[in-house]
Scaffold this motif. Structure first.
Motif, short mmCIF file in Angstrom:
data_model
loop_
_atom_site.label_atom_id
_atom_site.label_comp_id
_atom_site.label_asym_id
_atom_site.label_seq_id
_atom_site.Cartn_x
_atom_site.Cartn_y
_atom_site.Cartn_z
N PRO A 260 16.03 -16.73 -20.70
CA PRO A 260 16.63 -17.81 -19.89
C PRO A 260 16.79 -17.44 -18.41
O PRO A 260 16.53 -18.27 -17.53
N LEU A 261 17.20 -16.20 -18.15
CA LEU A 261 17.39 -15.80 -16.76
C LEU A 261 16.06 -15.71 -16.03
O LEU A 261 15.95 -16.07 -14.85
N LYS A 262 15.03 -15.23 -16.71
CA LYS A 262 13.71 -15.17 -16.10
C LYS A 262 13.21 -16.57 -15.74
O LYS A 262 12.60 -16.79 -14.68
N LYS A 263 13.45 -17.52 -16.63
CA LYS A 263 13.02 -18.89 -16.35
C LYS A 263 13.80 -19.47 -15.18
O LYS A 263 13.26 -20.22 -14.37
N ARG A 264 15.09 -19.11 -15.09
CA ARG A 264 15.90 -19.60 -13.97
C ARG A 264 15.36 -19.05 -12.65
O ARG A 264 15.28 -19.76 -11.65
N ILE A 265 14.97 -17.78 -12.64
CA ILE A 265 14.42 -17.16 -11.43
C ILE A 265 13.11 -17.85 -11.04
O ILE A 265 12.90 -18.22 -9.88
N ALA A 266 12.23 -18.03 -12.02
CA ALA A 266 10.94 -18.67 -11.73
C ALA A 266 11.13 -20.11 -11.30
O ALA A 266 10.39 -20.62 -10.45
N GLY A 267 12.14 -20.79 -11.88
CA GLY A 267 12.42 -22.17 -11.47
C GLY A 267 12.88 -22.24 -10.03
O GLY A 267 12.46 -23.13 -9.27
N ALA A 268 13.73 -21.30 -9.62
CA ALA A 268 14.19 -21.27 -8.23
C ALA A 268 13.02 -20.96 -7.30
O ALA A 268 12.91 -21.53 -6.20
N GLN A 269 12.12 -20.08 -7.72
CA GLN A 269 10.95 -19.76 -6.90
C GLN A 269 10.01 -20.96 -6.79
O GLN A 269 9.42 -21.19 -5.73
N LEU A 270 9.88 -21.74 -7.86
CA LEU A 270 9.06 -22.95 -7.80
C LEU A 270 9.67 -23.95 -6.82
O LEU A 270 8.95 -24.56 -6.02
N GLU A 271 10.99 -24.12 -6.88
CA GLU A 271 11.63 -25.04 -5.95
C GLU A 271 11.42 -24.59 -4.51
O GLU A 271 11.17 -25.41 -3.62
N ALA A 272 11.54 -23.28 -4.27
CA ALA A 272 11.32 -22.75 -2.92
C ALA A 272 9.87 -22.99 -2.47
O ALA A 272 9.62 -23.34 -1.31
N THR A 273 8.94 -22.80 -3.39
CA THR A 273 7.53 -23.03 -3.05
C THR A 273 7.27 -24.48 -2.72
O THR A 273 6.56 -24.79 -1.75
N LYS A 274 7.85 -25.40 -3.49
CA LYS A 274 7.68 -26.83 -3.21
C LYS A 274 8.20 -27.17 -1.82
O LYS A 274 7.56 -27.91 -1.05
N LEU A 275 9.36 -26.65 -1.49
CA LEU A 275 9.94 -26.92 -0.17
C LEU A 275 9.11 -26.30 0.94
O LEU A 275 8.90 -26.91 1.99
N ASP A 276 8.62 -25.09 0.70
CA ASP A 276 7.82 -24.40 1.71
C ASP A 276 6.50 -25.13 1.94
O ASP A 276 6.07 -25.31 3.09
N VAL A 277 5.87 -25.58 0.87
CA VAL A 277 4.62 -26.34 1.00
C VAL A 277 4.88 -27.67 1.71
O VAL A 277 4.09 -28.08 2.59
N GLY A 278 5.97 -28.33 1.36
CA GLY A 278 6.32 -29.57 2.04
C GLY A 278 6.52 -29.36 3.53
O GLY A 278 6.12 -30.20 4.36
N ASP A 279 7.12 -28.22 3.89
CA ASP A 279 7.32 -27.91 5.30
C ASP A 279 5.99 -27.71 6.01
O ASP A 279 5.81 -28.13 7.16
N HIS A 280 5.02 -27.09 5.33
CA HIS A 280 3.70 -26.91 5.93
C HIS A 280 3.00 -28.26 6.12
O HIS A 280 2.25 -28.44 7.08
N VAL A 281 3.23 -29.19 5.20
CA VAL A 281 2.66 -30.54 5.35
C VAL A 281 3.21 -31.20 6.61
O VAL A 281 2.48 -31.80 7.40
N LEU A 282 4.53 -31.10 6.80
CA LEU A 282 5.15 -31.69 7.99
C LEU A 282 4.67 -31.00 9.26
O LEU A 282 4.52 -31.65 10.31
#
Length: 459
Positions: free
Chosen positions: A138-160
């Protein structure tokens, strides 16, 4: 036996659940598209969009007079670098699925080193599984989930960021073409004036000195036109590159004039607060910090546990013919390595992420203030050129022409007045271009569109 059955059922359930996550990046990419559309007003290409349909949408935009919003839309549909950047979301989604998977069990079959009267034949089999994976899943999935959210935000920032670069390239190309158009008109008039001067000289009504001045002016305007057309071609190709178009799609048309100034500017205080809440790179930095804190928590949780492997061995008894099972547990003894170095490193990473987030927030606020200062400065320059400098130089040319016609002013003074007028026109266009680029930079600093929509072509 009931306990063993429950344990086996639990293990099977965990394995089934771990394999249920989808590797499809569709939902994550839709989240990115939503963040981009909320902040920019532009729709991102759907991950399941048909290439032919996208191509028709691009052609429809480019077939009409290209607007700044149209250029951004084409870039979001066609730019291959952007599409490459979006693959980061797919990679992060795959990492999330991987984090939710149990490690594969290890199957072993072997032969005893000696003849045994209890096992026939003297073969045994075992299956081994890491029990720690089950506990930390569960903790590993939580870490990967947070990293996915960060990646989505980072990619969105590159789009802008790309959208901001497209807007700057658009206004640069539009200004360059407007200046080239002005130079073209001036060159035609100058060449006509040179031809008239030649005829006047032949008729004896103009001196050789004045003729040479007219011819020199004509040659200079021709050089200015060539330079302006070259700069316009370069600016046009820069916009093509940002949009990601080539071939027949580079034949788009731009409005003849830059947009006029908007009625007013947004207050600074509102922009600063808006930027901290809207900037996707700030949100990505927060998510990265959360992920790093979760990694540190995992390291601290398992520092005294070490590696735990559970195994079951099986062999067939010689006399009864029944199979006998023997469980075993393998424990790592954290005698020398209690993860102290790893934890110290992770603690340093967390502190660095906290400082990076703090520094980014300071930079964002400073960028907003600096960008707005540039906007206000450019706005003041455009206003001064429009209301003061250009009208005054037009008056100078008009009065100089009157005195020249009355033979009270030499041709050199008249040409200097006309050159000063042309410089004012060019500088006013450049000031208006700089305003819209500064405004685009301000929107990039804020992380969202600000103020009124752009009215194309000064209409």
């Amino acid at each position: 036996m009931r306990t063993k059955t429950k344990a086996a059922a639990l293990f099977a359930s965990l394995a089934l659940l771990a394999g249920c996550a989808s590797t499809s990046p569709g939902p994550a990419l839709r989240d990115v598209a939503h963040d981009v559309e909320v902040r920019s007003g532009h729709a991102l290409r759907s991950p399941d969009a048909d290439d032919a349909e996208v191509g028709r949408a691009i052609d429809a935009v480019l077939a009409k007079e290209l607007t700044v919003d149209g250029a951004v839309r084409v870039a979001l549909l066609a730019n291959p670098k952007l599409r490459s950047e979006l693959e980061e979301v797919s990679i992060s989604q795959a990492d999330l699925v991987q984090a939710g998977l149990l490690s594969n069990p290890t199957f072993t079959i072997g032969r005893t080193a000696w003849e045994s009267e209890h096992i026939a034949p003297n073969l045994f089999a075992s299956i081994e599984q890491s029990f720690l994976d089950v506990l930390t899943l569960p903790l590993k999935k939580r870490i990967a989930g947070a990293q996915l959210e960060a990646t989505k935000l980072d990619v969105g920032d590159h789009v802008l960021e790309l959208a901001s670069e497209v807007r700057a390239a658009f206004f640069t190309a539009q200004a360059a073409e407007q200046i080239a158009g002005m130079r073209r008109i001036v060159n035609e008039a100058s060449q006509t004036a040179a031809e008239i001067a030649k005829k006047q000289t032949e008729a004896g009504t103009m001196s050789d000195l004045n003729l040479r001045m007219q011819l020199g002016q004509a040659a200079q305007t021709k050089l200015d036109l060539a330079r302006a057309e070259g700069e316009a071609a370069v600016a046009r190709e820069e916009l093509n590159k940002k949009m990601g178009v080539w071939g027949h799609r580079t034949g788009w048309r731009l409005p003849a004039r830059l947009p006029e100034l908007p009625a007013a500017e947004v207050p600074l205080g509102e922009l600063e607060a808006h930027a901290i809440g809207q900037r996707l790179d700030v949100a990505a930095a927060r998510r990265n910090l959360q992920a790093m804190q979760s990694v540190l928590t995992l390291a601290k949780t398992t520092r005294w546990v070490g590696k735990i492997d559970v195994a079951v061995e099986a062999g067939r008894l010689r006399h009864s013919g029944r199979f006998s099972f023997g469980p075993s547990v393998s424990l790592e003894i954290p005698l020398f390595d209690q993860r102290q170095a790893q934890i110290a490193r992770l603690e340093a990473y967390v502190r660095r992420a906290e400082r990076d987030l703090e520094a980014l927030a300071i930079d964002v606020r400073a960028d907003v203030r600096a960008s707005r200062a540039r906007v206000l400065t450019a706005r003041g320059l455009v206003t001064d050129y429009t209301k003061t400098v250009v009208p005054l130089r037009e008056d100078v040319v008009r009065l100089s022409q009157e005195q020249y016609d009355a033979m009270l002013l030499g041709v050199y003074q008249l040409l200097a007045a006309k050159q000063s007028e042309l410089d004012a026109y060019r500088e006013s266009i450049e000031a208006l271009r700089d305003y819209w680029i500064a405004r685009s930079d301000l929107e990039r600093a804020v992380g969202a569109r600000v103020g009124e929509p752009v009215k194309e072509g000064g209409k």
